[in-house]
Structures are given as structure tokens and as C-alpha cells.
Motif scaffolding. Structure first.
Motif, mmCIF file in Angstrom:
data_model
loop_
_atom_site.group_PDB
_atom_site.id
_atom_site.type_symbol
_atom_site.label_atom_id
_atom_site.label_comp_id
_atom_site.label_asym_id
_atom_site.label_seq_id
_atom_site.Cartn_x
_atom_site.Cartn_y
_atom_site.Cartn_z
ATOM 1 N N ALA A 1 7.884 -18.989 -22.632
ATOM 2 C CA ALA A 1 7.959 -18.217 -23.881
ATOM 3 C C ALA A 1 6.586 -18.199 -24.556
ATOM 4 C CB ALA A 1 9.005 -18.820 -24.813
ATOM 5 N N LEU B 1 6.491 -10.721 -36.384
ATOM 6 C CA LEU B 1 6.535 -11.462 -37.654
ATOM 7 C C LEU B 1 5.795 -10.699 -38.755
ATOM 8 C CD1 LEU B 1 7.420 -14.262 -38.894
ATOM 9 C CD2 LEU B 1 5.110 -15.037 -38.411
ATOM 10 N N LEU C 1 -4.566 -14.269 -31.275
ATOM 11 C CA LEU C 1 -4.278 -13.602 -32.545
ATOM 12 C C LEU C 1 -5.539 -13.001 -33.173
ATOM 13 C CD1 LEU C 1 -1.618 -16.064 -34.003
ATOM 14 C CD2 LEU C 1 -1.299 -14.046 -32.582
ATOM 15 N N LYS D 1 13.721 -4.380 -20.084
ATOM 16 C CA LYS D 1 14.746 -4.406 -21.124
ATOM 17 C C LYS D 1 14.656 -3.168 -22.008
ATOM 18 C CE LYS D 1 15.514 -9.334 -21.221
ATOM 19 N NZ LYS D 1 15.264 -10.624 -21.846
ATOM 20 N N MET E 1 11.370 -11.286 -30.255
ATOM 21 C CA MET E 1 10.549 -12.345 -29.652
ATOM 22 C C MET E 1 9.452 -11.780 -28.745
ATOM 23 S SD MET E 1 11.638 -15.107 -30.840
ATOM 24 C CE MET E 1 12.571 -14.724 -32.299
ATOM 25 N N GLN E 2 9.794 -10.713 -28.012
ATOM 26 C CA GLN E 2 8.853 -10.177 -27.019
ATOM 27 C C GLN E 2 7.606 -9.575 -27.659
ATOM 28 O OE1 GLN E 2 12.113 -9.617 -27.123
ATOM 29 N NE2 GLN E 2 13.028 -9.870 -25.095
ATOM 30 N N CYS F 1 12.580 -19.250 -29.095
ATOM 31 C CA CYS F 1 12.303 -18.037 -28.333
ATOM 32 C C CYS F 1 12.936 -18.147 -26.951
ATOM 33 C CB CYS F 1 10.799 -17.835 -28.213
ATOM 34 S SG CYS F 1 10.339 -16.412 -27.217
ATOM 35 N N GLY G 1 6.227 -11.130 -30.347
ATOM 36 C CA GLY G 1 5.522 -12.289 -30.887
ATOM 37 C C GLY G 1 5.137 -12.183 -32.354
ATOM 38 N N THR G 2 3.955 -12.698 -32.677
ATOM 39 C CA THR G 2 3.509 -12.776 -34.064
ATOM 40 C C THR G 2 3.370 -11.383 -34.693
ATOM 41 O OG1 THR G 2 2.273 -14.683 -33.253
ATOM 42 C CG2 THR G 2 1.933 -14.084 -35.534
ATOM 43 N N LEU H 1 2.031 -7.419 -25.369
ATOM 44 C CA LEU H 1 1.659 -8.801 -25.054
ATOM 45 C C LEU H 1 1.942 -9.179 -23.596
ATOM 46 C CD1 LEU H 1 3.026 -10.620 -28.256
ATOM 47 C CD2 LEU H 1 0.749 -9.704 -27.857
ATOM 48 N N GLU H 2 2.479 -8.230 -22.832
ATOM 49 C CA GLU H 2 2.865 -8.505 -21.434
ATOM 50 C C GLU H 2 3.858 -9.659 -21.356
ATOM 51 O OE1 GLU H 2 -0.760 -8.834 -19.206
ATOM 52 O OE2 GLU H 2 -1.292 -6.748 -19.599
ATOM 53 N N PHE H 3 4.927 -9.524 -22.102
ATOM 54 C CA PHE H 3 5.986 -10.533 -22.128
ATOM 55 C C PHE H 3 6.921 -10.310 -20.948
ATOM 56 C CE2 PHE H 3 9.680 -12.851 -23.413
ATOM 57 C CZ PHE H 3 9.220 -13.839 -24.278
ATOM 58 N N PRO H 4 7.317 -11.413 -20.246
ATOM 59 C CA PRO H 4 8.145 -11.257 -19.042
ATOM 60 C C PRO H 4 9.386 -10.373 -19.270
ATOM 61 C CG PRO H 4 7.529 -13.563 -19.327
ATOM 62 C CD PRO H 4 6.999 -12.813 -20.523
ATOM 63 N N TYR I 1 0.637 -19.827 -34.193
ATOM 64 C CA TYR I 1 1.271 -19.042 -35.252
ATOM 65 C C TYR I 1 2.249 -18.112 -34.547
ATOM 66 C CZ TYR I 1 1.276 -16.184 -39.609
ATOM 67 O OH TYR I 1 1.602 -15.517 -40.767
ATOM 68 N N CYS I 2 3.539 -18.381 -34.724
ATOM 69 C CA CYS I 2 4.484 -17.660 -33.882
ATOM 70 C C CYS I 2 5.698 -17.138 -34.645
ATOM 71 C CB CYS I 2 4.926 -18.529 -32.706
ATOM 72 S SG CYS I 2 5.346 -20.203 -33.139
ATOM 73 N N VAL I 3 6.376 -16.178 -34.017
ATOM 74 C CA VAL I 3 7.515 -15.492 -34.634
ATOM 75 C C VAL I 3 8.717 -16.433 -34.739
ATOM 76 C CG1 VAL I 3 8.273 -14.510 -32.426
ATOM 77 C CG2 VAL I 3 8.903 -13.364 -34.535
ATOM 78 N N ALA I 4 8.812 -17.372 -33.805
ATOM 79 C CA ALA I 4 9.845 -18.417 -33.821
ATOM 80 C C ALA I 4 9.315 -19.529 -32.931
ATOM 81 C CB ALA I 4 11.160 -17.883 -33.285
ATOM 82 N N GLY J 1 4.282 -16.030 -22.881
ATOM 83 C CA GLY J 1 4.725 -14.659 -23.116
ATOM 84 C C GLY J 1 4.302 -14.122 -24.470
ATOM 85 N N TYR J 2 4.565 -14.864 -25.543
ATOM 86 C CA TYR J 2 4.288 -14.257 -26.851
ATOM 87 C C TYR J 2 2.945 -14.652 -27.470
ATOM 88 C CZ TYR J 2 6.613 -18.208 -29.415
ATOM 89 O OH TYR J 2 6.993 -19.405 -29.943
ATOM 90 N N LYS J 3 2.182 -15.440 -26.729
ATOM 91 C CA LYS J 3 0.752 -15.635 -27.004
ATOM 92 C C LYS J 3 0.413 -15.937 -28.472
ATOM 93 C CE LYS J 3 -0.306 -12.721 -23.025
ATOM 94 N NZ LYS J 3 1.111 -12.703 -22.580
ATOM 95 N N ILE K 1 16.627 -17.586 -27.215
ATOM 96 C CA ILE K 1 17.012 -16.202 -27.488
ATOM 97 C C ILE K 1 16.808 -15.323 -26.253
ATOM 98 C CG2 ILE K 1 16.401 -14.138 -28.837
ATOM 99 C CD1 ILE K 1 15.679 -16.153 -31.157
ATOM 100 N N VAL K 2 15.665 -15.485 -25.595
ATOM 101 C CA VAL K 2 15.337 -14.585 -24.486
ATOM 102 C C VAL K 2 15.957 -15.059 -23.171
ATOM 103 C CG1 VAL K 2 13.460 -13.580 -23.118
ATOM 104 C CG2 VAL K 2 13.205 -13.841 -25.595
ATOM 105 N N TRP K 3 15.893 -16.367 -22.904
ATOM 106 C CA TRP K 3 16.394 -16.875 -21.619
ATOM 107 C C TRP K 3 17.812 -17.460 -21.737
ATOM 108 C CZ3 TRP K 3 11.098 -16.726 -22.436
ATOM 109 C CH2 TRP K 3 10.321 -16.206 -21.401
#
Lengths: 257, 326
Positions: free
Chosen positions: B246, A154, B257, A74, A147-148, B231, A150-151, A66-69, B223-226, B249-251, B234-236
Motif C-alpha cells: 500500500a 486527501l 509529495l 478497477k 486510497m489509490q 489502506c 493517495g495524499t 501514482l501507478e497504484f496496483p 503524509y498519507c490519506v490513511a 502504491g500511494y507514495k 480497504i484495498v486488499w
């Protein structure tokens, strides 16, 4: 927590412990029985018969789809730190002489979070157990979903739950071992779908992260989100000391073999 | 100015207000013919809206998905389903108002529905816990899933929750276990499951009623994981300040989707979002449900189970290569 190179102070009982003594005692504090984290490899050595483990799917690795920052950085950092190629050990082994399929998580990799690789490895491990009609042991340790990813992360909950369902339909016997910490999507999917669920003493287990819960400023009982509380509320069968885990697994497997 | 308006909506709403005033003015002054000018202005307003909505960031879409005026599940239930009978019990210990369900008809087809709701005023919002689902809700849902399976009725799920609740009680009542049980339950169902994400699809709280043969999503739903704020935390390691980053980032938006196969169709929303024309939104949802339900109803039990299993079995992007493996 480390005082010098050779001793450290237990963060639960404040006893000064020789690191050597802690290691010898399976990373359990000799003074207060607090269970400290183990790597996947250490846990494997603890649980399965010597030289019985055949690792599977070693060539899976996480990608930054997803190209997450900062995700690639990491990943690289944690590969170097843990020496793990793919975040979780899965494969076939024997426990007390019984052939089984086993998956063991490692908390060192992006906080032990569950992304597409862990989802796929858990799923393949369950499928392998299903095809070979072996009992299944999954040792969970998880900082929640990654989180990085994403869905897609999930979706690993649905995917692993699907595999558990197929396995159950085929009469497979699944023992879920929850260790400190087991949180988020892992708890709300494969970790909670075991025929038998056991945990180590004091293991922190839950769905919502402790910080989120704390934000509501409710007064929390002492054992909140601990294995002991989950037993009391009816969600875990047994709390087992680390030194007795292998014997318990052997006993359980013997009933269905 | 209405406090529920989003910043990017304000110029559009402002312009709309002027148009309404102009309309009234022309009615009062039939001697003046402003028809042409008005039509041109209206066209300008539409194209301004179009331009604005083409440029929306992912974070803007999160804010649209959470818009206080956004149509919620009760509107879709009332408009699309005939004779709904709500079933409120989880047969254990409570009734979660954040997750409701029951029996109804869709287009002369008896169905079972599940729906999450957040409430439209403060009293409702408190009663519905702002849409955060409780363990009772998941267990009620599971009971209704079993009912659908027993009577061979398709299950239609309207998803709209920021996520699972995170209080002491929800943890002690085993929400993780309840969500896991629902995932396993849905995987085994021998009837069609159609999921429509109408607002927020938040983490395990959403997934607990969202394992479907088809998953559809409104154009400005997420529709997201959190939640983005979680997010960010957790990440920052902050208190949610990086939520927009965020989100980028997680689109979690519908076009994102659709590209990676997590959803099967994006349902178009009227210009300016579903809240600007709820009736049009309802029409679009109805058309989509009809189309997919018709296709699913023709499948055998085995096909439905197999298709659902494979749909989720194949989700996940990772590397698999001996040479490139780090």
C-alpha cells in the motif's frame, strides 16, 4: 438479497417485496421504509424539475497518477458497470422552479470514494454556484477518500472546503444532503459545511470506517453512525423521507431566493 | 539489542558500538596509536549508513516516521520557541493531550503554535492516546486559529499523528464536522500559516491543522490519506498485511509529495534519521521555519488568503479531454 428475478427479501424487515413495487416506491421498502441506494441518475430524476438539468464537466476522468496496483483495471471495470463517465453528476437544474447548482454522488464507482475527479467536479460546481449566485445542493454518498490516489485524494478535502468557504463568503446558500453511506473525507469536508444539513432515514454517516470502529470492540448503540444519531448529537438538521426530499429542498430554497 | 531498533539500523548501530568500545580501548592504552585506523573505520561506518539510507524503501520510511525514538513536537517547541504558554481549553468540553497549542515567540516574533504528540513512554502514550487526535483537539485548534487571526500572529503547526481517533465517542462528538470546520477556518485566516510534518501526517487528523501557505516535511516523515494498514484493509480486504505494498502504491514520502506539489520543501534529516542526532534535526527545522516565515510575513492579508486558496485549488491530477474520456 435477490430471491428471484421479480421479488427480493428486504434485508431490514425480511418482507418479500416485488422488485417492481420497490422501484415504484423510489427504492424504499414498502413494508418497513428502509431506503435502498439509488444511482446518481435516479436521484437526479427524483429531485430536479423534468428536463431542467444541464450537465457540466462531463469530460473529466480519473487517471492512475501514482501507478497504484490494479487501479486502472478497477476504473475500467466500474466505468463499464455504472455507465458513468466521471463518477458524479454535476450541473445546473431547477428544483420547484428555482434555478440551482447541483452535485450528486454515485456509490457505484470505486465504492463512491472521493478522488481528484470528484474533488474537482464538486469544486467547479460550487464555483459555478458562486459566479451565478445560485443556491447549491450537494447530495453526498461516499465510501471515504480514494486510497489509490493517495495524499492527492486527501487534498480534495482542503480544496472543496476552500470552495465552500468562498461560496459562503459571497452569501451563497448551501444545502447538504447526506445519503447512505457518507463516510471519511467527504463527511469531514464539503458534506459537513452546508448551511443546512439533511439526511435520509437510516443513512450511515461518519468519519471512521465501521470496520475500524469495530476493531476497538466497544459496545455500540443501535443507532451508531446513523442519521438518527447525528441528529440527536447535533450535527444534522433534519431526517427526510425520500418522497419528501424534493418538497423540503424547494421550501428551504424559497427562504433565501 | 534494543527492541526499538529497526532491522536496517542494526548493522549500523552494531558498528557504532564497536567504535565506541575501540575509542575506550585507545584511551586506556595511550601507548598504542590507533588514530588512523579509527578514523578509517568511522568513515566506513558513515558510508555504510549513507548507503543504507539511500536504498530505503517507502515502507522503511514509514517505520522511521514511527520510530519510538524519533524527536516529537515537545522537543521542537522547547528548542525553537521562547516562553511558550500552553492554552489547553477547547471552550467546549475537554483537553486533548494528543493536540496541544498555545502562544510563544519564534525569533522575537510572537506566534501561535499547534502541535500533535504521541508520547515517549507508556504513561504518556496512553495520556496522549498514541497520537490519535480527538474532536476536542480539533476544536481547541480552531479556537487557537481564531486567536492567531484576532491578534495577527502567524500560526506554526507541527503535524505528527497516525490519524483521527476511531472510537465511539469521537464519532458521536462529531469529529468529521470538527475537521471540516478547521479546513474552512484555515482557508479564511489572514495570517501566515506554516505547517511542518515532523513524523506521521495521518489522514484527516493531520489535515485538520495542516492547511498552510507553506507545507514543509521532514525527509523521513510520511503524509498519507490513511495509515498504510488501513489502506491495505480497504484495498486488499485484509488486516493490514499489505501495508508495505500500500505504501509503495500511494507514495506518501517527502520526495514523492514534493514532486506533485503537496509539500513545498523537504527538510533534510541528519545521517541515519532525526533520532540519531535530534539537535541537528532541530537546527534544520529552525532554518526552514525562518526562511519561510520571513517570506510569508511580507505578504498582505489578501495575498496570504489568495495564495493559500490557489495552493489547494490546483491540487489534483485527473484527465480532462473530450476525445480520451472513457
Amino acid at each position: 438479497m435477490e430471491k428471484t428475478q421479480t421479488t427480493f427479501t428486504c434485508r431490514f424487515c425480511n418482507a418479500d417485496i416485488k422488485i417492481e413495487a420497490l422501484t415504484k416506491n423510489l427504492k424504499v421498502c414498502p413494508a418497513c421504509d428502509a431506503h435502498y441506494p439509488m444511482s446518481a441518475q435516479e436521484r437526479l430524476n427524483l429531485l430536479v424539475d423534468v428536463d431542467s438539468f444541464e450537465e457540466a464537466d462531463t469530460n473529466l476522468y480519473s487517471i492512475d497518477a501514482l501507478e497504484f496496483p490494479e487501479y486502472p483495471d478497477k476504473l475500467e471495470r466500474d466505468i463499464a458497470k455504472t455507465g458513468l463517465r466521471s463518477e458524479m453528476l454535476t450541473g445546473a437544474a431547477k428544483i420547484g422552479g428555482y434555478p440551482i447548482a447541483i452535485a450528486i454522488g454515485d456509490v457505484g464507482f470505486i465504492g463512491g470514494t472521493c478522488g481528484a475527479v470528484i474533488g474537482e467536479k464538486v469544486t467547479r460546481c460550487i464555483e459555478h454556484a458562486c459566479e451565478t449566485q445560485l443556491p447549491l445542493v450537494i447530495v453526498s454518498v461516499s465510501g471515504g477518500m480514494r486510497m489509490q490516489e493517495g495524499t492527492l485524494a486527501l487534498m480534495q478535502m482542503a480544496k472543496t472546503a476552500a470552495a465552500c468557504t468562498e461560496y459562503a463568503k459571497n452569501g451563497g446558500f448551501y444545502i447538504s444532503v447526506m445519503t447512505d453511506p457518507t463516510f471519511g473525507g467527504a463527511t469531514a469536508s464539503y458534506s459537513s459545511l452546508g448551511d443546512v444539513i439533511v439526511a435520509e432515514p437510516g443513512a450511515r454517516i461518519g468519519f471512521a470506517g465501521p470496520l475500524a470502529v469495530a476493531s476497538l470492540q466497544e459496545e455500540l448503540p443501535e443507532n451508531f453512525q446513523k442519521a438518527e444519531s447525528l441528529v440527536a448529537h447535533g450535527f444534522i438538521d433534519h431526517i427526510v423521507h425520500r418522497k419528501d426530499m424534493r418538497q423540503l429542498l424547494t421550501d428551504l430554497i424559497s427562504y433565501t431566493y | 539489542m534494543n527492541s526499538t531498533e529497526l532491522d536496517f539500523e542494526r548493522p549500523l548501530i552494531e558498528l557504532e558500538r564497536h567504535l565506541i568500545q575501540l575509542d575506550a580501548f585507545t584511551e586506556e592504552h595511550p601507548d598504542l596509536d590507533l588514530t588512523e585506523g579509527l578514523a578509517a573505520l568511522k568513515q566506513n561506518a558513515d558510508s555504510l549508513t549513507k548507503q543504507t539510507f539511500q536504498k530505503l524503501s517507502r515502507w522503511d520510511k514509514v517505520r522511521l516516521a514511527r520510530h519510538p525514538q524519533r524527536p516529537q513536537a515537545p522537543l521542537y517547541i522547547d528548542s525553537l520557541l521562547d516562553d511558550p504558554v500552553e492554552l489547553r481549553s477547547d471552550k467546549l468540553y475537554g483537553d486533548d493531550r494528543a493536540l496541544i497549542g498555545g502562544l510563544a515567540w519564534f525569533d522575537e516574533q510572537p506566534i501561535v503554535y499547534l502541535a500533535q504528540q504521541k508520547g515517549t513512554n507508556l504513561v504518556e502514550r496512553q495520556e496522549m492516546n498514541f497520537g490519535y487526535t480527538h474532536p476536542e483537539g480539533y476544536r481547541k485548534a480552531r479556537r487557537l486559529m481564531r486567536l492567531a487571526n484576532k491578534f495577527n500572529r502567524p500560526l506554526i503547526c507541527f503535524v505528527d499523528t497516525p490519524g483521527a481517533h476511531f472510537d465511539l465517542r469521537s464519532e458521536e462528538y462529531g469529529q468529521a464536522s470538527a475537521i471540516a470546520d478547521n479546513l474552512a477556518e484555515m482557508m479564511q485566516m489572514r495570517v501566515p500559516i506554516l505547517v511542518i510534518i515532523i513524523g506521521e501526517g495521518g489522514s484527516g487528523g493531520a489535515l485538520a491543522i495542516a492547511v498552510g501557505n507553506r507545507v514543509l516535511m521532514m525527509e523521513y516523515a510520511v503524509y498519507c490519506v490513511a495509515p498504510p494498514e488501513a489502506c491495505s484493509g480497504i484495498v486488499w480486504k485484509d488486516k493490514g498485511e499489505h501495508a508495505p505494498e500500500a505504501t509503495e502504491g500511494y507514495k506518501p514520502t517527502a520526495p514523492d509529495l514534493l514532486k506533485i506539489g503537496i509539500i513545498d520543501q523537504m527538510i533534510k534529516e541528519p545521517l541515519g534519521g532525526a533520532h540519531r542526532d535530534p539537535e541537528a534535526a532541530v537546527r534544520n527545522v529552525k532554518r526552514a521555519i525562518k526562511k519561510h516565515l520571513n517570506e510569508l510575513i511580507d505578504m498582505t492579508e489578501e495575498q496570504l488568503i489568495q495564495q493559500r486558496y490557489e495552493r489547494y485549488r490546483n491540487l489534483g491530477l485527473y484527465g480532462e479531454d473530450d476525445n480520451n474520456c472513457p
